[in-house]
Design an enzyme around this catalytic site. Structure first.
Site, PDB file in Angstrom:
ATOM      1  N   ASP A   1       0.993  -1.217   0.001  1.00 47.07           N
ATOM      2  CA  ASP A   1       0.056  -0.051   0.029  1.00 47.07           C
ATOM      3  C   ASP A   1       0.713   1.272  -0.177  1.00 47.07           C
ATOM      4  O   ASP A   1       2.079   1.171   0.578  1.00 47.07           O
ATOM      5  CB  ASP A   1      -0.901  -0.114   1.244  1.00 47.07           C
ATOM      6  CG  ASP A   1      -1.674   1.153   1.511  1.00 47.07           C
ATOM      7  OD1 ASP A   1      -2.422   1.595   0.564  1.00 47.07           O
ATOM      8  OD2 ASP A   1      -1.362   1.968   2.499  1.00 47.07           O
TER       9      ASP A   1
ATOM     10  N   ASP B   1       1.225   9.187   5.466  1.00 48.28           N
ATOM     11  CA  ASP B   1      -0.323   9.360   5.059  1.00 48.28           C
ATOM     12  C   ASP B   1      -0.619  10.880   5.055  1.00 48.28           C
ATOM     13  O   ASP B   1      -0.620  11.349   6.322  1.00 48.28           O
ATOM     14  CB  ASP B   1      -1.195   8.509   5.630  1.00 48.28           C
ATOM     15  CG  ASP B   1      -2.539   8.501   5.085  1.00 48.28           C
ATOM     16  OD1 ASP B   1      -2.789   9.254   4.012  1.00 48.28           O
ATOM     17  OD2 ASP B   1      -3.644   8.103   5.563  1.00 48.28           O
TER      18      ASP B   1
ATOM     19  N   CYS C   1      -6.232   2.688  -8.119  1.00 55.96           N
ATOM     20  CA  CYS C   1      -7.859   2.833  -8.291  1.00 55.96           C
ATOM     21  C   CYS C   1      -8.309   4.269  -7.753  1.00 55.96           C
ATOM     22  O   CYS C   1      -8.300   4.948  -6.693  1.00 55.96           O
ATOM     23  CB  CYS C   1      -8.642   1.992  -7.334  1.00 55.96           C
ATOM     24  SG  CYS C   1     -10.282   1.990  -7.600  1.00 55.96           S
TER      25      CYS C   1
ATOM     26  N   ASP D   1       0.008   4.862   1.093  1.00 53.46           N
ATOM     27  CA  ASP D   1      -0.203   6.017   2.125  1.00 53.46           C
ATOM     28  C   ASP D   1      -0.048   5.288   3.330  1.00 53.46           C
ATOM     29  O   ASP D   1      -1.144   4.331   3.440  1.00 53.46           O
ATOM     30  CB  ASP D   1      -1.345   6.625   1.724  1.00 53.46           C
ATOM     31  CG  ASP D   1      -1.147   7.523   0.425  1.00 53.46           C
ATOM     32  OD1 ASP D   1      -0.252   8.068   0.156  1.00 53.46           O
ATOM     33  OD2 ASP D   1      -2.190   7.579  -0.239  1.00 53.46           O
TER      34      ASP D   1
ATOM     35  N   ASP E   1      -1.484  -0.968   5.836  1.00 53.05           N
ATOM     36  CA  ASP E   1      -1.839  -0.489   7.147  1.00 53.05           C
ATOM     37  C   ASP E   1      -3.252  -0.585   7.640  1.00 53.05           C
ATOM     38  O   ASP E   1      -3.543   0.014   8.752  1.00 53.05           O
ATOM     39  CB  ASP E   1      -1.260   0.847   7.420  1.00 53.05           C
ATOM     40  CG  ASP E   1      -1.866   1.988   6.366  1.00 53.05           C
ATOM     41  OD1 ASP E   1      -2.422   1.557   5.242  1.00 53.05           O
ATOM     42  OD2 ASP E   1      -2.217   3.128   6.741  1.00 53.05           O
TER      43      ASP E   1
END
Length: 178
Positions: free
Chosen positions: A12, A20, A89, A14, A126
């Site tokens: 992933d 993030d 996405c 962020d 996360d």
């Protein structure tokens, strides 16, 4: 835990690879998370392919443009890449697409692009959506919580590591302590 070293590890973006910053469209705000550089280096030295799968609903919400997301991704790639595959996405939560995590679409697409089976792949993220995508795609998921990860997400994860470095050491069969 994994019984063999995966051929690919997806991350992933962020909160896992980088700090993030909600709906970040500015490459200047990209700050790598601790232990990521060493973890990626260890994977690459072992010949493990690495990729990124990231929900970016800010595009659908009109908070970001695809160009801004691509600029942030280019900064991540410049700091910690090169990554072998990127899957993003741009859809919102209610758009019903098959790629947005926790759906498996991005993960399956990344595996296909890398030429590896889901059973030979791991996903480090996360939040529960990352673990849901891993499970739905048939890949090994490891949750690396941060300050925004909810307790119920940690309790619900099949495997949890304190850092990305710990998660990667486990995947490489090198133990799991930080």
């Amino acid at each position: 835990m994994a019984t063999r070293v995966p051929r690919a590890v997806l991350f992933d973006r962020d909160g896992t690879l980088i700090r993030d910053v909600p709906y970040n469209g500015d490459p200047e705000y990209v700050v790598p998370m601790p232990t990521v550089a060493d973890a990626l280096g260890a994977l690459r030295r072992r010949g493990v392919l690495v990729g990124v799968v990231s929900n970016q609903s800010g595009i659908a919400r009109g908070l970001l443009t695809r160009r801004e997301v691509d600029a942030v991704n280019a900064r991540v790639d410049g700091l910690r890449g090169p990554f072998d595959v990127w899957r993003i996405c741009p859809q919102g939560e209610d758009d019903g697409c098959a790629c947005r995590k926790p759906a498996p679409g991005m993960v399956v697409s990344a595996c296909r692009a890398l030429g590896v089976a889901p059973s030979e792949t791991a996903l480090i993220g996360d939040i529960a959506a990352d673990m849901g995508a891993a499970s739905a795609a048939g890949v090994h998921g490891i949750l690396v919580p941060n300050t925004t990860t909810r307790r119920d997400e940690v309790r619900g994860a099949a495997e949890v590591a304190a850092t990305v470095g710990e998660a990667v050491r486990r995947l490489l069969g090198e133990g799991g302590s930080t």
